[in-house]
Design a protein around this motif. Sequence first.
Motif, PDB file in Angstrom:
ATOM      1  N   VAL A 104     -14.609 -52.945 -24.564  1.00  0.00           N
ATOM      2  CA  VAL A 104     -13.880 -52.660 -23.329  1.00  0.00           C
ATOM      3  C   VAL A 104     -14.910 -52.310 -22.249  1.00  0.00           C
ATOM      4  N   THR A 105     -14.844 -53.022 -21.147  1.00  0.00           N
ATOM      5  CA  THR A 105     -15.704 -52.743 -20.002  1.00  0.00           C
ATOM      6  C   THR A 105     -14.831 -52.223 -18.872  1.00  0.00           C
ATOM      7  N   GLU A 106     -15.193 -51.065 -18.362  1.00  0.00           N
ATOM      8  CA  GLU A 106     -14.494 -50.508 -17.204  1.00  0.00           C
ATOM      9  C   GLU A 106     -15.449 -50.551 -16.023  1.00  0.00           C
ATOM     10  N   GLU A 107     -14.919 -50.982 -14.872  1.00  0.00           N
ATOM     11  CA  GLU A 107     -15.717 -51.066 -13.650  1.00  0.00           C
ATOM     12  C   GLU A 107     -15.014 -50.364 -12.502  1.00  0.00           C
ATOM     13  N   TRP A 108     -15.797 -49.710 -11.693  1.00  0.00           N
ATOM     14  CA  TRP A 108     -15.363 -49.226 -10.389  1.00  0.00           C
ATOM     15  C   TRP A 108     -16.143 -50.052  -9.383  1.00  0.00           C
ATOM     16  N   ASP A 109     -15.441 -50.914  -8.665  1.00  0.00           N
ATOM     17  CA  ASP A 109     -16.081 -51.886  -7.774  1.00  0.00           C
ATOM     18  C   ASP A 109     -15.718 -51.574  -6.328  1.00  0.00           C
ATOM     19  N   ALA A 110     -16.669 -51.002  -5.614  1.00  0.00           N
ATOM     20  CA  ALA A 110     -16.455 -50.657  -4.208  1.00  0.00           C
ATOM     21  C   ALA A 110     -17.283 -51.550  -3.293  1.00  0.00           C
ATOM     22  N   THR A 111     -17.692 -52.713  -3.791  1.00  0.00           N
ATOM     23  CA  THR A 111     -18.559 -53.581  -2.981  1.00  0.00           C
ATOM     24  C   THR A 111     -17.873 -54.103  -1.733  1.00  0.00           C
ATOM     25  N   ASP A 112     -16.542 -54.173  -1.706  1.00  0.00           N
ATOM     26  CA  ASP A 112     -15.825 -54.664  -0.531  1.00  0.00           C
ATOM     27  C   ASP A 112     -15.299 -53.556   0.378  1.00  0.00           C
ATOM     28  N   PRO A 117     -20.793 -46.021   2.576  1.00  0.00           N
ATOM     29  CA  PRO A 117     -21.635 -44.816   2.650  1.00  0.00           C
ATOM     30  C   PRO A 117     -20.851 -43.508   2.522  1.00  0.00           C
ATOM     31  N   ILE A 118     -19.609 -43.503   2.973  1.00  0.00           N
ATOM     32  CA  ILE A 118     -18.784 -42.298   2.856  1.00  0.00           C
ATOM     33  C   ILE A 118     -18.517 -41.989   1.390  1.00  0.00           C
ATOM     34  N   LEU A 119     -18.295 -43.033   0.573  1.00  0.00           N
ATOM     35  CA  LEU A 119     -18.070 -42.830  -0.858  1.00  0.00           C
ATOM     36  C   LEU A 119     -19.277 -42.162  -1.509  1.00  0.00           C
ATOM     37  N   LYS A 120     -20.451 -42.572  -1.076  1.00  0.00           N
ATOM     38  CA  LYS A 120     -21.679 -41.979  -1.617  1.00  0.00           C
ATOM     39  C   LYS A 120     -21.811 -40.520  -1.177  1.00  0.00           C
ATOM     40  N   VAL A 121     -21.568 -40.248   0.098  1.00  0.00           N
ATOM     41  CA  VAL A 121     -21.657 -38.879   0.619  1.00  0.00           C
ATOM     42  C   VAL A 121     -20.661 -37.960  -0.091  1.00  0.00           C
ATOM     43  N   LEU A 122     -19.463 -38.454  -0.376  1.00  0.00           N
ATOM     44  CA  LEU A 122     -18.432 -37.656  -1.041  1.00  0.00           C
ATOM     45  C   LEU A 122     -18.695 -37.476  -2.541  1.00  0.00           C
ATOM     46  N   GLY A 123     -19.716 -38.168  -3.075  1.00  0.00           N
ATOM     47  CA  GLY A 123     -20.105 -37.973  -4.470  1.00  0.00           C
ATOM     48  C   GLY A 123     -19.473 -38.911  -5.473  1.00  0.00           C
ATOM     49  N   PHE A 124     -18.661 -39.865  -5.014  1.00  0.00           N
ATOM     50  CA  PHE A 124     -18.000 -40.770  -5.960  1.00  0.00           C
ATOM     51  C   PHE A 124     -19.010 -41.576  -6.765  1.00  0.00           C
TER      52      PHE A 124
END
Length: 146
Positions: A104-112, A117-124
């Motif tokens: 089972v492969t789980e992915e969180w894909d925020a490329t689109d 940058p906000i996701l990175k700042v918020l720690g996700f």
Amino acid sequence: MTSPYLIRRERFIAAPASAIFEVLATPALHSVIDGSGTVTGEQPNGPSRLSKGAKFGMDMKIGAPYKILNTVVEFEEDSLIAWRHFSRHVWRYTLEQNDGGTTVTEEWDATDVPWKPILKVLGFTRKHPASIERTLEKLDEYVTKR
């Protein structure tokens, strides 16, 4: 090149793909397998079983409680399911049946996501790897009843 906006983890689970997929396609079980501690609702709004295009709401909590509406954007019975909400990041599960079980492969894909940058700042991007690993562990425990 790796991206902090595409986080992927995999785990071998000693169960058939169909049993694992059934859990993933049942929104009422998402709070049971959630490794992030953010999915709080056991009675989601929407269908009892997901399919391509299905919409389902979940009760969530990151600091304060809120509700989120997801849409299933990818669906192949027993092998692929993915959903996203308004911010356009995708939660994707890919299942590959092997001898004796399923990878089972789980992915969180925020490329689109336009505001990555906000996701990175918020720690996700920092928190999701461990959350995904815990989700896969909980999925394994649920399906194999360990």
